[in-house]
Design an enzyme around this catalytic site. Structure first.
Site, PDB file in Angstrom:
ATOM      1  CB  CYS A 289       0.694   6.543  11.316  1.00 34.93           C
ATOM      2  SG  CYS A 289       0.954   8.191  10.833  1.00 34.93           S
TER       3      CYS A 289
ATOM      4  CD  GLU B 276      -2.747  -1.268   2.432  1.00 34.09           C
ATOM      5  OE1 GLU B 276      -3.967  -1.423   2.312  1.00 34.09           O
ATOM      6  OE2 GLU B 276      -2.174  -1.246   3.526  1.00 34.09           O
TER       7      GLU B 276
HETATM    8  N1  SAH Z   1       9.101   1.369  10.402  1.00 31.56           N
HETATM    9  C1  SAH Z   1       9.268   2.791  10.238  1.00 31.56           C
HETATM   10  C2  SAH Z   1       8.384   3.323   9.153  1.00 31.56           C
HETATM   11  C3  SAH Z   1       6.884   3.228   9.449  1.00 31.56           C
HETATM   12  S1  SAH Z   1       6.321   4.817   9.754  1.00 31.56           S
HETATM   13  C4  SAH Z   1       9.089   3.485  11.564  1.00 31.56           C
HETATM   14  O1  SAH Z   1       8.785   2.812  12.539  1.00 31.56           O
HETATM   15  O2  SAH Z   1       9.301   4.686  11.652  1.00 31.56           O
HETATM   16  C5  SAH Z   1       4.785   4.587  10.453  1.00 31.56           C
HETATM   17  C6  SAH Z   1       4.603   5.465  11.681  1.00 31.56           C
HETATM   18  O3  SAH Z   1       3.306   5.222  12.232  1.00 31.56           O
HETATM   19  C7  SAH Z   1       5.592   5.105  12.760  1.00 31.56           C
HETATM   20  O4  SAH Z   1       5.962   6.233  13.484  1.00 31.56           O
HETATM   21  C8  SAH Z   1       4.752   4.184  13.610  1.00 31.56           C
HETATM   22  O5  SAH Z   1       5.278   4.046  14.891  1.00 31.56           O
HETATM   23  C9  SAH Z   1       3.419   4.888  13.592  1.00 31.56           C
HETATM   24  N2  SAH Z   1       2.298   4.044  13.985  1.00 31.56           N
HETATM   25  C10 SAH Z   1       2.262   2.710  14.066  1.00 31.56           C
HETATM   26  N3  SAH Z   1       1.056   2.277  14.497  1.00 31.56           N
HETATM   27  C11 SAH Z   1       0.308   3.383  14.682  1.00 31.56           C
HETATM   28  C12 SAH Z   1      -1.041   3.598  15.095  1.00 31.56           C
HETATM   29  N4  SAH Z   1      -1.859   2.583  15.394  1.00 31.56           N
HETATM   30  N5  SAH Z   1      -1.470   4.871  15.178  1.00 31.56           N
HETATM   31  C13 SAH Z   1      -0.680   5.898  14.845  1.00 31.56           C
HETATM   32  N6  SAH Z   1       0.594   5.753  14.429  1.00 31.56           N
HETATM   33  C14 SAH Z   1       1.091   4.514  14.362  1.00 31.56           C
END
Ligand code: SAH
Length: 343
Positions: free
Chosen positions: A335, A90
């Site tokens: 996110c 996605e």
């Molecule tokens: N693996 C990398 C890239 C993914 S970015 C990283 O961890 O940075 C995706 C972002 O969304 C990250 O900051 C992650 O922690 C956040 N994220 C994950 N689950 C989420 C949720 N349920 N609600 C909001 N943000 C979330």
């Protein structure tokens, strides 16, 4: 057959040199592929006929095939693609102010990191994307929306970019190539859960891009509980590696912070954040936790009031704090909600 979107211009120069093609031919090929968007080597009419034949017999131009696009009222569009290997990924297009756009791209199918609040982690790890599969998400979405100006690119889709290091670097070289899409490094952000080896290598392999750290708490004991990676690289290791990180001019390191009710939104957490980030030129980005069906019951979003007062307290102490409005959550595009539901 080599997928031509997987090659940096230097890779391409080296390969075609074996066929006695000059370096400038690689510039031409890049420009036709990325600027004009040709999907057939015959259309690169500046090449000699036998050069086009050579390309046709050695290289392929593959694009991910589009399965669905879902759109929300705010204009956020989620693209579901099927790869040649049949897995799905996605990518998301997010409209910003002043006719600007951000494209959020994936680097892996699934993810190994298993952060407790993230949907992608729950689907397990399937495979690393090739550089071509990373780059073609941007190509496809730019063409589909007829984007003329360079978009912002955030490596914040499915997967951990620094856990697919080589292909991530290749994709960065390809996206920024002046003969290709020519996207400025200032407009690109790599987001990581804190793979310190990768951050350190990035400093020399591809400096002057933006980096975002998915921090989520400034307290190691808490971070251990929600992000297993913290047991390998803890917060101190991450901060150490960021000390000399070469950012684009006047940019700050972003720390992402998903607000979890009663867990990381307390006074203790404010204090820990202040202590941790006061020496670092940083921006703290508070994110509303998005709910999804994979979320454990004991992980709930903080309410808006506590998010606002958390932000206010930190701002009063001089921190640069933003609150991210979570676009696209009604289509599971926000996110941590990218996990493929194709059935
Ligand atoms: N693996 C990398 C890239 C993914 S970015 C990283 O961890 O940075 C995706 C972002 O969304 C990250 O900051 C992650 O922690 C956040 N994220 C994950 N689950 C989420 C949720 N349920 N609600 C909001 N943000 C979330």
């Amino acid at each position: 057959m080599i997928d031509i979107f997987s090659l940096t211009k230097d890779d391409l120069k080296n390969i075609i040199a074996e066929h006695k093609m000059e370096n400038y031919r690689a510039n031409q090929i890049f420009s036709f592929l990325y600027k004009r968007g040709v999907d057939n080597f015959d259309d690169i009419y500046v090449l000699k006929k036998e050069q086009r034949e050579y390309l046709k017999s050695h290289f392929s131009i593959t694009r991910p095939s589009l399965k669905t696009i879902s759109t929300t009222d705010d204009g956020t569009k989620k693209y579901l693609f099927q790869l040649k290997s049949l897995e799905h990924i996605e990518s998301v297009l997010i409209p910003m102010r002043d006719d600007k756009f951000t494209i959020c791209i994936s680097t892996q199918v699934g993810c190994k990191m298993n952060c407790k609040f993230c949907a992608t982690g729950k689907m397990g790890f399937k495979k690393n994307l090739t550089a071509a599969e990373i780059v073609s998400q941007v190509m496809f979405i730019m063409q589909d929306n007829n984007l003329k100006n360079s978009p912002n690119i955030v490596y914040m889709g499915m997967g951990e970019p620094l856990d697919n290091y080589d292909n991530t670097i290749k994709s960065l070289k390809i996206l920024t190539d002046p003969d290709g899409l020519n996207i400025s490094r200032r407009r690109i952000t790599i987001s990581t859960c804190g793979i310190v080896d990768g951050i350190n290598k990035l400093k020399t392999d591809f400096p002057n891009i933006n980096i975002a750290i998915s921090l989520h708490t400034a307290i190691n004991a808490k971070r251990d509980k929600i992000m297993p990676i913290n047991r390998r690289y803890n917060i101190n290791d991450i901060m150490q590696s960021l000390k000399d990180f070469p950012l684009p001019r006047r940019k700050r390191i972003t720390f992402e912070y998903v607000m979890i009710k009663g867990f990381n939104d307390t006074k203790e957490d404010e204090k820990a954040l202040l202590k941790l980030l006061s020496h670092q030129k940083s921006k703290l980005n508070l994110i509303l936790l998005n709910k999804h069906e994979f979320l454990n019951d004991n992980i709930q979003p903080s309410d808006l009031e506590s998010i606002n007062s958390f932000a206010e307290h930190l701002r009063k102490k001089g921190m640069f704090v933003t609150i991210r409005d979570s676009k696209g959550s009604s289509i599971n595009a926000a996110c941590g909600m990218l996990a493929v539901r194709t059935s």
